[in-house]
Design a protein around this motif. Sequence first.
Motif, PDB file in Angstrom:
ATOM      1  N   HIS A  65      -3.454  11.985  -8.169  1.00 35.93           N
ATOM      2  CA  HIS A  65      -4.525  11.020  -7.900  1.00 35.93           C
ATOM      3  C   HIS A  65      -5.570  11.662  -6.994  1.00 35.93           C
ATOM      4  CE1 HIS A  65      -1.910   7.813  -9.516  1.00 35.93           C
ATOM      5  NE2 HIS A  65      -0.942   8.405  -8.848  1.00 35.93           N
ATOM      6  N   ALA A  81      -2.961   0.372  -4.084  1.00 40.53           N
ATOM      7  CA  ALA A  81      -2.719  -1.001  -3.633  1.00 40.53           C
ATOM      8  C   ALA A  81      -2.108  -1.808  -4.773  1.00 40.53           C
ATOM      9  CB  ALA A  81      -4.024  -1.646  -3.170  1.00 40.53           C
ATOM     10  N   LEU A  83       0.857  -1.181   0.000  1.00 40.13           N
ATOM     11  CA  LEU A  83       0.000   0.000   0.000  1.00 40.13           C
ATOM     12  C   LEU A  83       0.892   1.230   0.000  1.00 40.13           C
ATOM     13  CD1 LEU A  83      -2.608  -1.075   2.726  1.00 40.13           C
ATOM     14  CD2 LEU A  83      -2.827  -1.269   0.246  1.00 40.13           C
ATOM     15  N   PRO A 118      -4.671   3.826   5.320  1.00 44.93           N
ATOM     16  CA  PRO A 118      -5.555   2.734   4.884  1.00 44.93           C
ATOM     17  C   PRO A 118      -6.225   2.020   6.051  1.00 44.93           C
ATOM     18  CG  PRO A 118      -3.425   2.624   3.762  1.00 44.93           C
ATOM     19  CD  PRO A 118      -3.288   3.647   4.844  1.00 44.93           C
ATOM     20  N   THR A 149      -4.468   6.231  -1.339  1.00 39.20           N
ATOM     21  CA  THR A 149      -3.602   5.056  -1.292  1.00 39.20           C
ATOM     22  C   THR A 149      -3.742   4.232  -2.558  1.00 39.20           C
ATOM     23  OG1 THR A 149      -3.965   4.937   1.107  1.00 39.20           O
ATOM     24  CG2 THR A 149      -2.956   3.026   0.068  1.00 39.20           C
ATOM     25  N   HIS A 164      -7.911  10.077  -4.131  1.00 35.41           N
ATOM     26  CA  HIS A 164      -7.436   8.735  -3.769  1.00 35.41           C
ATOM     27  C   HIS A 164      -6.166   8.890  -2.941  1.00 35.41           C
ATOM     28  CE1 HIS A 164     -10.258   6.742  -6.540  1.00 35.41           C
ATOM     29  NE2 HIS A 164      -9.995   7.744  -7.370  1.00 35.41           N
ATOM     30  N   PRO A 177      -7.519  -2.617  -7.754  1.00 35.20           N
ATOM     31  CA  PRO A 177      -8.524  -1.552  -7.594  1.00 35.20           C
ATOM     32  C   PRO A 177      -8.840  -1.240  -6.140  1.00 35.20           C
ATOM     33  CG  PRO A 177      -9.192  -3.116  -9.288  1.00 35.20           C
ATOM     34  CD  PRO A 177      -7.996  -3.707  -8.608  1.00 35.20           C
ATOM     35  N   GLN A 178      -8.749  -2.254  -5.285  1.00 28.68           N
ATOM     36  CA  GLN A 178      -8.910  -2.030  -3.853  1.00 28.68           C
ATOM     37  C   GLN A 178      -8.119  -3.093  -3.101  1.00 28.68           C
ATOM     38  OE1 GLN A 178     -13.243  -2.383  -3.543  1.00 28.68           O
ATOM     39  NE2 GLN A 178     -12.993  -4.355  -2.540  1.00 28.68           N
ATOM     40  N   ALA A 179      -7.734  -2.744  -1.885  1.00 26.89           N
ATOM     41  CA  ALA A 179      -6.936  -3.673  -1.088  1.00 26.89           C
ATOM     42  C   ALA A 179      -7.793  -4.856  -0.669  1.00 26.89           C
ATOM     43  CB  ALA A 179      -6.376  -2.965   0.136  1.00 26.89           C
TER      44      ALA A 179
END
Length: 277
Positions: A133, A140, A125, A193, A138, A136, A149-151
């Motif tokens: 960005h 991943a 992360l 995060p 963070t 946004h 796209p997401q953790a």
Amino acid sequence: MATLAELLDQGRIVPYLGPGMLALCPDATVPATPLALADLMTAQVSVPHKIRKRLTQAAQFIENFKHRKSVVHLMNQAFAAPTTPSALHRALARSNAGLLVDAWYDDTLATALAQERPEGGWLQLQGLSQSEHFGHWTGAYAADGSFLPQAPGGAQPILYKPIGGHAPAGNYLVSDSDYVEVLTEIDIQTPIPAAVQAWRTGRHFLFLGCRFDDQLTRSFARQIMKRSSDRHWAVLPEEPTRMEARFLQEQGITRIAQPLARFADELVAALQDTATV
């Protein structure tokens, strides 16, 4: 030392690495201090003399009068050279630490994770610049460097680089505006995060290669540690400044006044002993 090794083995310590860890890597050629990085950047782009030694201000000047892409290009160049991980980097990478914080831009700890965990299964992360960005905080990345796209959830080890890093995508918090955006929100934890917030709860931090003689480093450490244990450690062989001493006391951080190289040797040996028990 045995206590620290046992806590690491139990996953109860969060290692927090600073740029000083590069001193353990004999072949390291990337900048290992903010001053060295500022010198490298301003050797290639002319900036006013009074800010040449001030990293965030120099980066902001380049961003304003050149382009953000110029800053990213200089940073990518500065940290392009590979660094062989030290024995301590590798020991931490194969430890049971579920969260590792790396507060510098080099790839050394990520390289150690790739070497010690060739099967993958770890997550990176990285803090993101709002100028690139917006909205946004963070990014991943999977162990192979692919963007996520997401953790994902789960218990996989997390490498958290709060100010970004060279690989895999050249994300950097380095200019004044980068930090202003983050510091505006960090008190309410927005840039941190959720997975990091969850894992740190009740755990101890072990600071390695870090100095706290700068407001930025203190602010990030303080917010990343929030809601953790009340007992932490920092390897700090140099006599702390007045502000560092105050920070250590406020945060419940015990100073280990030992050279980092000696501490590294002893901790690596203690971790090996723990693994054989």
